[in-house]
Design an enzyme around this catalytic site. Structure first.
Site, short mmCIF file in Angstrom:
data_model
loop_
_atom_site.label_atom_id
_atom_site.label_comp_id
_atom_site.label_asym_id
_atom_site.label_seq_id
_atom_site.Cartn_x
_atom_site.Cartn_y
_atom_site.Cartn_z
N HIS A 95 73.52 -4.46 70.55
CA HIS A 95 73.12 -3.73 70.42
C HIS A 95 73.27 -1.67 71.07
O HIS A 95 72.32 -1.53 71.34
CB HIS A 95 71.89 -3.63 70.26
CG HIS A 95 70.64 -4.36 72.09
ND1 HIS A 95 71.14 -3.39 72.72
CD2 HIS A 95 69.83 -5.67 71.60
CE1 HIS A 95 70.55 -4.24 73.77
NE2 HIS A 95 69.77 -5.20 73.27
N HIS A 131 60.42 -15.98 75.49
CA HIS A 131 61.30 -14.24 75.49
C HIS A 131 61.32 -14.31 73.66
O HIS A 131 61.97 -14.94 73.43
CB HIS A 131 62.18 -13.46 76.12
CG HIS A 131 62.97 -11.88 75.83
ND1 HIS A 131 61.87 -11.22 75.50
CD2 HIS A 131 64.09 -11.62 75.89
CE1 HIS A 131 62.99 -9.94 75.19
NE2 HIS A 131 63.88 -10.28 75.46
N GLU A 170 62.79 -11.32 72.08
CA GLU A 170 63.86 -10.72 71.37
C GLU A 170 64.54 -11.73 70.62
O GLU A 170 65.23 -12.75 71.17
CB GLU A 170 64.38 -10.12 72.47
CG GLU A 170 65.40 -9.20 71.96
CD GLU A 170 66.08 -8.23 72.79
OE1 GLU A 170 65.71 -8.32 74.42
OE2 GLU A 170 66.52 -6.33 72.81
N ASP A 183 67.81 -12.46 69.56
CA ASP A 183 68.74 -13.03 70.27
C ASP A 183 68.38 -14.80 71.07
O ASP A 183 68.98 -15.26 71.08
CB ASP A 183 69.52 -12.23 71.32
CG ASP A 183 68.82 -11.91 72.44
OD1 ASP A 183 67.77 -11.51 72.57
OD2 ASP A 183 69.53 -11.59 73.19
N HIS A 185 62.38 -8.07 80.41
CA HIS A 185 62.87 -6.84 80.92
C HIS A 185 61.87 -6.50 79.59
O HIS A 185 61.87 -4.90 78.55
CB HIS A 185 63.99 -6.17 80.22
CG HIS A 185 64.65 -6.99 78.84
ND1 HIS A 185 64.54 -5.79 78.07
CD2 HIS A 185 64.84 -7.85 78.29
CE1 HIS A 185 65.68 -6.15 77.29
NE2 HIS A 185 65.30 -8.05 77.46
N ASP A 214 66.21 -13.89 80.18
CA ASP A 214 67.55 -12.73 79.87
C ASP A 214 67.97 -12.36 82.02
O ASP A 214 68.58 -12.28 82.58
CB ASP A 214 66.81 -11.73 79.83
CG ASP A 214 67.29 -11.53 78.46
OD1 ASP A 214 67.53 -12.43 77.74
OD2 ASP A 214 65.71 -10.67 77.76
N TYR A 265 76.20 -6.04 82.87
CA TYR A 265 74.17 -7.12 82.79
C TYR A 265 73.41 -5.63 83.18
O TYR A 265 72.23 -5.70 82.95
CB TYR A 265 74.21 -8.67 82.81
CG TYR A 265 72.99 -9.39 82.35
CD1 TYR A 265 73.01 -9.57 80.93
CD2 TYR A 265 71.65 -8.76 82.67
CE1 TYR A 265 71.72 -10.50 80.08
CE2 TYR A 265 71.07 -9.87 82.25
CZ TYR A 265 71.22 -10.86 80.51
OH TYR A 265 69.92 -11.07 80.18
N HIS A 311 71.16 -16.25 79.06
CA HIS A 311 72.96 -15.62 78.81
C HIS A 311 74.13 -15.97 79.76
O HIS A 311 73.23 -16.15 81.44
CB HIS A 311 73.12 -13.75 78.45
CG HIS A 311 72.65 -13.60 77.53
ND1 HIS A 311 72.39 -13.75 76.38
CD2 HIS A 311 70.87 -12.71 77.52
CE1 HIS A 311 71.48 -13.35 75.04
NE2 HIS A 311 70.72 -12.56 76.08
#
Ligand code: FEO
Length: 390
Positions: free
Chosen positions: A23, A77, A79, A81, A143, A162, A190, A223
């Site tokens: 993104h 989370h 999001e 991904d 986040h 994250d 990151y 990640h």
């Protein structure tokens, strides 16, 4: 292949070797989407992977158990991904309960419909899998408002989502298997691009976790690489959250007919002469996310732009929007630029920075080409700003 993280805890994620644009954040090393399987009398899948990677994740689960035996799917989370393969995971698990924070339930229901059996949790809530107990720690705004972590008590493993991640696609899974400099660089990148605006929250959350008195032997983020020596990454986060800067000047600019480029290089020359670290970053040669990584620990940022249509160049405008959103703190700012007839870029940048209460210490405007005298003024500007950093 699945990878054992601790007894009964397995990495079953996916490796995205080819992603270079996450993104808008340029991921030079690719990334991974880490999902974890915790196996006891009951079985939990913690997080899933991005859409398109479900088969890779489920194949890794199948090496360990039949996915139909999964009792709980935990979404740390919302999001996509991490939730993008929830449809496939929940279908494969058959009758699993979906565990999330209250906000997580809200977000997942919006993305995927509220079709699953949800259980919502808050900090300190526990889920027993048998011998293993999972404890949940809410980390709102690290986040997203829905974010949380899952802690496996018996094994002292923190599945941190994250937080503490890095974008690295790699066949290695653990910190000891990669050079420390590569890990630090990826973790810096990151943090700068995702967590920089949340530095104070990160510091507060680290204190809160310390007060829970839980030992942490392993930090397994969603990640990149898993930290078997968690002190390393916790140390980095403490440093960054304190917004520590060093004697470093970053010059970020674009140019139209090389006048602003001449100015940028002259400012860099002056700054280098003082002995501080200097980074020069042309915005069409460097991704914004790389420039932000350099800005994280810089004391001064000097932004340059030619004037186009009486305002700053579009690349500089886009970059400023990105960097202002990340709310860098404790830096001094300089501005320079060139124009032909009307001017306007330097003023537009200054307005943008001062709107966000940043300290602009110096500006310099040049018409058409900088002459010898103006090149001297650029060198002086670089020297003056660099001599104030520290
Ligand atoms: Fe890796 Fe906020 O998603």
């Amino acid at each position: 292949m699945s990878v054992k993280v601790a007894d009964g805890i397995y990495w079953v994620g996916a490796i995205d070797w080819n992603i270079r644009d996450f993104h808008g954040y340029i991921t030079h090393r690719g990334t991974t989407y880490n999902a974890y399987l915790v196996v006891d009398e009951k079985i939990a899948l913690v997080d899933t992977v991005k859409h398109g990677f479900a088969d890779e994740m489920l194949a890794r689960v199948k090496e360990i158990v039949d996915p139909g035996r999964i009792d709980f799917v935990i979404s740390n989370h919302v999001e996509p991904d991490h939730s993008g393969s929830l449809n496939e995971a929940m279908a494969a698990a058959g009758n699993a309960e979906l565990i999330a924070s209250e906000k997580g339930k809200e977000g997942l229901s919006r993305y995927y419909g509220g079709k699953w059996r949800f259980r919502t949790v808050k900090t300190g809530d526990e889920l027993s899998l048998g011998r293993k107990k999972l404890m949940f720690i809410m980390t709102p705004m690290l986040h997203w408002p829905d974010s949380m972590m899952t802690y496996v008590k018996a094994d002292r493993v923190l599945l941190s989502n994250d937080a503490f991640g890095q974008h690295i696609a790699s066949s290695q899974r653990f910190d000891s298997e990669l050079p420390a400099a590569v890990l630090e660089d990826a973790a810096t990148d990151y943090y700068a691009n995702i967590l920089m605006p949340l530095g104070q929250l990160v510091a507060k959350k680290l204190e809160e976790v310390a007060k829970l008195n839980i030992g942490i032997d392993t930090i397994a983020p969603s990640h990149g690489i898993i930290w078997k020596t968690p002190g390393t990454i916790i140390g980095y986060y403490s440093r960054w959250a304190g917004a520590g800067t060093k004697k470093k000047v970053v010059i970020v600019y674009d140019t139209m007919w090389q006048s602003t480029d001449m100015m940028a290089k002259s400012i860099a020359k002056g700054a280098i002469e003082t002995g501080v670290e200097v980074k020069l970053m042309h915005l069409r040669s460097n991704p914004w996310s790389d420039a932000v990584k350099e800005i994280l620990d810089a004391s001064a940022v000097i932004v340059g732009s030619p004037t186009l249509n009486n305002t700053m160049y579009p690349t500089v405008g886009g970059f400023l929007t990105y960097v202002m959103g990340l709310k860098p703190k404790g830096k001094m700012w300089g501005i320079f630029g060139s124009y032909g007839w009307g001017g306007g870029a330097v003023k537009a940048i200054k307005d943008e920075l001062e709107k966000e209460n940043h300290r602009v210490v110096e500006t310099l405007d040049v018409r058409f080409r900088p002459d010898g005298n103006e090149i001297g003024r650029c060198i002086e500007m670089g020297r003056r700003i660099a001599s104030q950093v520290g």
